[in-house]
Design a protein around this motif. Structure first.
Motif, mmCIF file in Angstrom:
data_model
loop_
_atom_site.group_PDB
_atom_site.id
_atom_site.type_symbol
_atom_site.label_atom_id
_atom_site.label_comp_id
_atom_site.label_asym_id
_atom_site.label_seq_id
_atom_site.Cartn_x
_atom_site.Cartn_y
_atom_site.Cartn_z
ATOM 1 N N ASN A 147 0.513 -1.236 -0.087
ATOM 2 C CA ASN A 147 0.211 0.094 -0.051
ATOM 3 C C ASN A 147 0.776 1.267 -0.032
ATOM 4 O O ASN A 147 0.471 2.206 0.161
ATOM 5 C CB ASN A 147 -1.097 0.165 1.193
ATOM 6 C CG ASN A 147 -1.955 -1.080 1.379
ATOM 7 O OD1 ASN A 147 -2.071 -1.797 2.417
ATOM 8 N ND2 ASN A 147 -2.511 -1.319 0.111
ATOM 9 N N ASN A 172 3.376 2.190 7.118
ATOM 10 C CA ASN A 172 2.331 1.027 7.378
ATOM 11 C C ASN A 172 1.670 1.090 8.491
ATOM 12 O O ASN A 172 0.306 0.737 8.269
ATOM 13 C CB ASN A 172 3.402 -0.082 7.419
ATOM 14 C CG ASN A 172 4.047 -0.753 6.108
ATOM 15 O OD1 ASN A 172 3.029 -1.325 5.459
ATOM 16 N ND2 ASN A 172 5.222 -0.720 5.958
ATOM 17 N N ARG A 173 1.890 1.805 9.395
ATOM 18 C CA ARG A 173 0.929 1.945 10.465
ATOM 19 C C ARG A 173 -0.340 2.726 9.978
ATOM 20 O O ARG A 173 -1.365 2.495 10.211
ATOM 21 C CB ARG A 173 1.630 2.860 11.656
ATOM 22 C CG ARG A 173 0.950 2.879 13.118
ATOM 23 C CD ARG A 173 1.904 3.343 13.962
ATOM 24 N NE ARG A 173 1.095 4.184 14.788
ATOM 25 C CZ ARG A 173 1.706 5.101 15.551
ATOM 26 N NH1 ARG A 173 2.737 5.270 15.623
ATOM 27 N NH2 ARG A 173 1.071 5.834 16.293
ATOM 28 N N LYS A 233 -2.608 1.156 7.628
ATOM 29 C CA LYS A 233 -3.831 0.344 8.674
ATOM 30 C C LYS A 233 -5.268 1.060 8.842
ATOM 31 O O LYS A 233 -6.228 0.569 9.024
ATOM 32 C CB LYS A 233 -3.259 -0.587 9.651
ATOM 33 C CG LYS A 233 -2.250 -1.577 9.366
ATOM 34 C CD LYS A 233 -1.865 -2.359 10.666
ATOM 35 C CE LYS A 233 -0.894 -3.360 9.924
ATOM 36 N NZ LYS A 233 0.545 -2.631 9.754
ATOM 37 N N GLN A 234 -4.905 2.313 8.740
ATOM 38 C CA GLN A 234 -6.117 3.149 9.397
ATOM 39 C C GLN A 234 -7.171 3.482 8.055
ATOM 40 O O GLN A 234 -6.609 3.341 7.032
ATOM 41 C CB GLN A 234 -5.635 4.521 9.937
ATOM 42 C CG GLN A 234 -4.746 4.691 10.764
ATOM 43 C CD GLN A 234 -5.313 4.515 12.245
ATOM 44 O OE1 GLN A 234 -6.233 3.707 12.415
ATOM 45 N NE2 GLN A 234 -5.624 5.634 12.799
ATOM 46 N N ARG A 289 -10.835 -7.255 14.975
ATOM 47 C CA ARG A 289 -9.792 -6.369 14.080
ATOM 48 C C ARG A 289 -10.628 -5.822 12.988
ATOM 49 O O ARG A 289 -11.119 -6.705 12.167
ATOM 50 C CB ARG A 289 -8.580 -6.991 13.610
ATOM 51 C CG ARG A 289 -7.474 -6.580 14.418
ATOM 52 C CD ARG A 289 -6.401 -7.265 13.879
ATOM 53 N NE ARG A 289 -5.327 -7.546 14.798
ATOM 54 C CZ ARG A 289 -4.396 -6.550 14.957
ATOM 55 N NH1 ARG A 289 -4.360 -5.497 14.334
ATOM 56 N NH2 ARG A 289 -3.420 -6.727 15.843
ATOM 57 N N ASP A 304 -11.243 -4.426 9.033
ATOM 58 C CA ASP A 304 -10.663 -4.538 7.950
ATOM 59 C C ASP A 304 -11.063 -3.523 7.057
ATOM 60 O O ASP A 304 -12.075 -3.612 6.166
ATOM 61 C CB ASP A 304 -11.002 -6.045 7.471
ATOM 62 C CG ASP A 304 -10.289 -6.350 5.973
ATOM 63 O OD1 ASP A 304 -9.272 -5.568 5.698
ATOM 64 O OD2 ASP A 304 -10.686 -7.262 5.106
#
Ligand code: HXC
Length: 257
Positions: A13, A194-195, A198-199, A251, A253
């Motif tokens: 991403n 990368n953190r 994920k948002q 979690r 997605d």
């Protein structure tokens, strides 16, 4: 697309744009600026890409605008050239842009860095606006963006003297987000990217849009603007996903829709 002065890669991403004129310390000629913003626009439209990273090959992020290219300019040629139209395009990029900088970040290179949303600098990075020492001044947003970031007191000091500002000083004044060891620059930047990836992308996008309005709008108008973006997110699948994942204790997605 084949670019002459930059290199681009996509991993998952994250899209990485690298300035690729290391022998000239990535000094920015006009074609290069056009390539950088064109690559950003391309990644801004690409669904898999969630975060854009901007960095430079070699020992420096960028030593500023290409001085050789500017020596023959006159006001009429500059007006007709309209090079800053390319710089205006940075303002329209919607996805998060993380700048990973090192070495010299000077003049137009500093202005390019200030087009990023998050800046991570290697320790030893030196920032400066040396333009006054060349008989000119910043022209790609330097006086405006720096002043909005650090206030007029420090902005005038740095812009008038052209002094070199260390990464630590830049951090202290809120110009950058983080200072890391030089050998960890890309690793730390990609970790952060990368953190963020994920948002939920739409949240990041509308937060960027709203925060940018906070810089430009009076408080009341800014809050009305924020409210519309807040409402808009309730039309997204990711809002439903985020809230049901919370209720179901799993979690989320996020699909970016
Ligand atoms: C053109 C540049 C350049 C620049 C470096 N080079 N900066 N060429 N434009 N801005 C070239 C050098 O000429 C040299 O080419 C090679 O890159 C390596 O640089 P050196 O000077 O040999 O390296 P070093 O001794 O380590 O010094 C690094 C430096 C110095 C301190 C960054 O290069 C420097 O002062 N550069 C100019 C910085 C500057 O004034 N920038 C602001 C530009 S005005 P050769 O061929 O000799 O090996 C600006 C206005 C923006 O940005 C307006 C809006 C767009």
């Amino acid at each position: 697309y084949s670019f002459e002065f930059i290199e681009t890669t996509v991993k998952g991403n994250i899209a990485v744009i690298e300035l690729n004129r290391p022998r000239q310390l990535n000094s920015l000629n006009r074609k290069m600026v056009c390539e950088i913003v064109t690559a950003m626009e391309m990644f801004d439209r690409e669904e898999e890409v969630r975060i854009i990273v901007l960095t430079g090959k070699g020992r420096s992020f960028s030593a500023g605008a290409d001085i050789d290219e500017m020596t023959g300019d006159d006001p009429v040629s500059l007006e007709l050239l309209n090079q800053f139209a390319d710089w205006d395009r940075f303002t329209l990029i919607k996805k998060p842009i993380i700048g990973a900088v090192k070495g010299f970040v000077l003049g137009g290179g500093f202005e390019l860095a200030l087009c990023c949303d998050i800046l991570i600098a290697a320790s030893g990075t030196e920032f400066s606006f040396p333009e006054a020492g060349l008989g000119v001044m910043p022209g790609a947003g330097g006086t405006q963006r720096l002043t909005k970031l650090v206030g007029r007191t420090k902005a005038l000091e740095w812009l008038w003297t052209g002094e070199r500002i260390s990464a630590e000083t830049a951090l202290k004044h809120g110009v950058i987000n983080k200072v890391v060891a030089p050998e960890l620059l890309m690793e730390e930047t990609l970790k952060f990217a990368n953190r963020l990836a994920k948002q939920p992308p739409l949240s990041l996008r509308l937060i960027k849009d709203s925060v940018n309005k906070a810089v430009d709008y009076p408080l009341y108008e800014g809050m009305q603007y924020e409210r519309k973006n807040f409402y808009l997110l309730f039309a997204s699948q990711d809002q439903k996903e985020g809230m049901s994942a919370f209720v179901e204790k799993r979690r989320p997605d996020y699909q970016g829709k």
